[in-house]
Design an enzyme around this catalytic site. Structure first.
Site, PDB file in Angstrom:
ATOM      1  CB  THR A  73       3.480  -0.213  52.631  1.00 45.64           C
ATOM      2  OG1 THR A  73       4.073  -1.564  52.983  1.00 45.64           O
ATOM      3  CG2 THR A  73       1.952  -0.452  52.043  1.00 45.64           C
TER       4      THR A  73
ATOM      5  CE  LYS B 260       5.595  -0.037  56.605  1.00 48.36           C
ATOM      6  NZ  LYS B 260       6.043  -1.181  56.554  1.00 48.36           N
TER       7      LYS B 260
ATOM      8  CE  LYS C 251      12.258  -2.540  49.248  1.00 46.44           C
ATOM      9  NZ  LYS C 251      10.935  -1.973  48.784  1.00 46.44           N
ATOM     10  NE  ARG C 252       9.740 -12.251  53.235  1.00 47.18           N
ATOM     11  CZ  ARG C 252       9.215 -13.540  54.006  1.00 47.18           C
ATOM     12  NH1 ARG C 252       8.885 -13.333  54.991  1.00 47.18           N
ATOM     13  NH2 ARG C 252       9.416 -14.756  53.318  1.00 47.18           N
TER      14      ARG C 252
ATOM     15  CE  LYS D 233       9.574  -7.426  48.060  1.00 47.71           C
ATOM     16  NZ  LYS D 233       8.768  -6.031  48.312  1.00 47.71           N
TER      17      LYS D 233
ATOM     18  CG  HIS E  38      -2.351  -7.855  47.927  1.00 48.38           C
ATOM     19  ND1 HIS E  38      -2.184  -6.575  48.650  1.00 48.38           N
ATOM     20  CD2 HIS E  38      -3.665  -8.207  48.465  1.00 48.38           C
ATOM     21  CE1 HIS E  38      -3.012  -6.252  49.704  1.00 48.38           C
ATOM     22  NE2 HIS E  38      -4.061  -7.416  49.468  1.00 48.38           N
TER      23      HIS E  38
END
Ligand code: PLP
Length: 543
Positions: free
Chosen positions: A449, A453, A341-342, A347, A150
């Protein structure tokens, strides 16, 4: 019904995308009628709620983690073996052949390396308890396990100290050493005199603290290894685990992640789901490729207006929710620009924050200029021990305070830090989103993901060519996403050349101004040095 729903606590699925993915798989398997179990820990206290006080993230404390990982593995394998023995396949009279059909009846998918101890545990059960010879036990074990990778971020790959494993699980350590010895003997026979290859591929990392590389254990103990998006599976094969792919190329595969349209459209956005069903029927709920039937209606003005109306209703509803639960007022006719998101450097919530500061400075410089009113919503939890992630949360809150209270800016730009982002909140904010932020550095987000969404709920995506964004752009057409930034190849090249942050700071006046403001305490007047670590990171160790 909605009031009752609010009382129900979210299921503790883990940290972010990985646990949610497993839950989506269960939904998918149930829908397809595939027999399967998902094993995990039902935490009573282990999943945290996020509290933002004064802009800082607060909470209600490695050995416990290893115990938890072994606990779930030991319990799972006992259950699997009990079920197998109770089946017609496990009741052969000959003890010697009982387990021959095990890999045909049982497939165990390792969701990342967290359950990697299942490999030595199954070997322990076969060899120590069931008295199988090593080679037979190893053959059955390898044919039973498959491993999903992952992440390729080195700090996220599990490497347990040998000392700790020796203390808690001494027999498993012996078994891991035996697996490693046979693995290295095999490599040495294929690549004689290649000591460096043996070092690179060993399950045990020497030098400093001796550690077990859990990803190596998973690859060696499995018959299949997959990445979670095309680009990520390529990086797994050609970079991170290239020595293993050279040894057994047929082992390496791709399985691009997905999300369940039942939860992430029907349940969370019934208005949009019904509009779609009116046009193309309901079968798309089990076969999303049927959404292409909507092509026929791209010029149907009434349909387009109805889609826009549902989005507007979702935005109004979310604005009311924020007002009620968080006591913040947002303008439902502004653009909802959402980055949830985290919180992690890769990110790039910090890059988003620099963009917010830049928009703020532009409005202040020329208040009369036309500006599309925008509400930037950022949300996500930081890992408790991740200092930089917590600083980024604090900075976003500090910038929000200044921007939201500046009369020159007025209602043009608002910044909201969305506290305690979790699945139930995702189900509310995603249907209300206009712009989905998927802006990770290319080559770092394995799949993502969240990106899927948002797209399923009719948001436009601004994003990099990373993870599943690449395949989304391929499927929807690049002209239907805002793709920007370096590609993986550019990142690799820049990394080779050496990245010089000072150069960008010197050449881009708006960027210089934003960084100077953070550095000088413009957003933290009571504590001007507050963000010095963030600025220092940007100049000296920004990956
Ligand atoms: C989907 C989801 C994630 C994963 O989001 P990414 O953008 O892929 O990192 C994280 N947290 C929650 C609550 C989610 O629903």
């Amino acid at each position: 019904m909605e009031e009752l729903e609010e009382i129900e606590e979210d299921a503790g699925l883990g940290n972010g995308g990985l646990g949610r993915l497993a839950a989506c798989f269960l939904d998918s398997m149930a829908t397809l009628g595939l027999a399967a179990y998902g094993y995990g820990i039902r935490y009573e206290y282990g999943i945290f709620n996020q509290k933002i006080r004064d802009g800082w993230q607060f909470f209600e404390g490695k050995e416990l983690r290893l115990k938890q990982e072994y606990f779930v593995v030991a319990a799972t394998l006992q259950d699997i073996i009990r079920r197998f023995k109770a089946s017609k396949f496990g009741s052969t009279d000959s003890v010697r052949t009982v387990f021959d059909s095990f890999p045909d009846q049982v497939a165990i998918q390792l969701n990342d390396t967290h359950p990697a101890m299942a490999i030595p545990e199954l070997m322990r059960i076969f060899v120590d308890i069931e008295k199988l010879p090593w080679n037979k036990a190893w053959d059955i074990t390898k044919r039973t396990f498959a491993y999903t990778n992952h992440t390729v971020l080195p700090e996220a790959l599990e490497r347990w100290p040998v000392d700790l494993v020796e203390k808690l699980l001494p027999r498993h350590l012996q078994i891991i050493y035996e697996i490693n010895q046979r693995h290295l003997d095999h490599i040495a026979s294929l690549f004689p005199n290649d000591v460096d290859r043996l070092r690179r591929m060993s399950l045990i990392e020497e030098g400093g603290t001796k550690r077990i590389n859990m990803a190596h254990l998973c690859i060696v103990g499995s018959h299949a290894v997959n990445g979670v998006a095309k680009i990520h599976s390529e990086i797994v094969k050609t970079e991170v685990f290239k020595d293993f792919a050279a040894l057994e190329p047929e082992k390496f595969q791709n399985k691009t992640n997905g999300i369940t349209p039942r939860r992430w459209l029907l349940l969370c956005n019934p208005g949009l789901a019904e509009l779609i069903a009116e046009k193309i029927g309901e079968d798309y709920v089990r076969d999303l490729s049927q959404l292409t039937k909507l092509h026929e209606f791209v010029d149907d003005d009434l349909f387009i207006r109805e889609v826009a109306k549902v989005k507007q209703e979702n935005k109004v509803k979310f604005a009311l929710y924020l007002e009620k639960e968080y006591k913040v007022k947002i303008n439902p006719s502004s653009m909802f620009d959402v980055h949830v998101k985290r919180i992690h450097e890769y990110k790039r919530q910090l890059m988003n924050c620099l963009h917010i500061i830049t928009m703020y400075n532009r409005i202040r410089k020329d208040p009369a200029k036309v500006f599309v009113p925008r509400t930037v919503i950022i949300g996500g939890k930081a890992a408790p021990g991740y200092h930089m992630a917590k600083m980024i949360i604090k900075l976003i809150n500090a910038v929000a305070h200044v921007v939201n209270n500046d009369p020159v800016v007025g209602s043009k730009l608002k910044v909201i830090f969305l506290e305690n982002y979790r699945v139930s909140l995702a189900e509310k904010v995603i249907p209300a989103t206009d712009l989905s932020e998927q802006i990770s550095t290319a080559g770092t987000e394995a799949s993502g993901t969240g990106n899927m969404k948002f797209m399923l709920n009719g948001a436009l995506t601004i994003g990099t060519m990373d993870g599943a964004n690449v395949e989304m752009a391929e499927e929807a057409g690049e002209e239907n996403l805002f793709i920007f930034g370096m590609r993986v190849e550019d990142v690799t090249e820049l990394d080779r050349e050496g990245y010089n942050a000072q150069k960008y700071y010197d050449q881009l006046p708006e960027l210089k101004k934003a960084i100077d403001q953070i550095k000088s305490g413009f957003f933290s007047p009571k504590e001007p040095d507050l963000f010095k670590d963030v600025v220092n990171m940007l100049f000296h160790h920004d990956r």
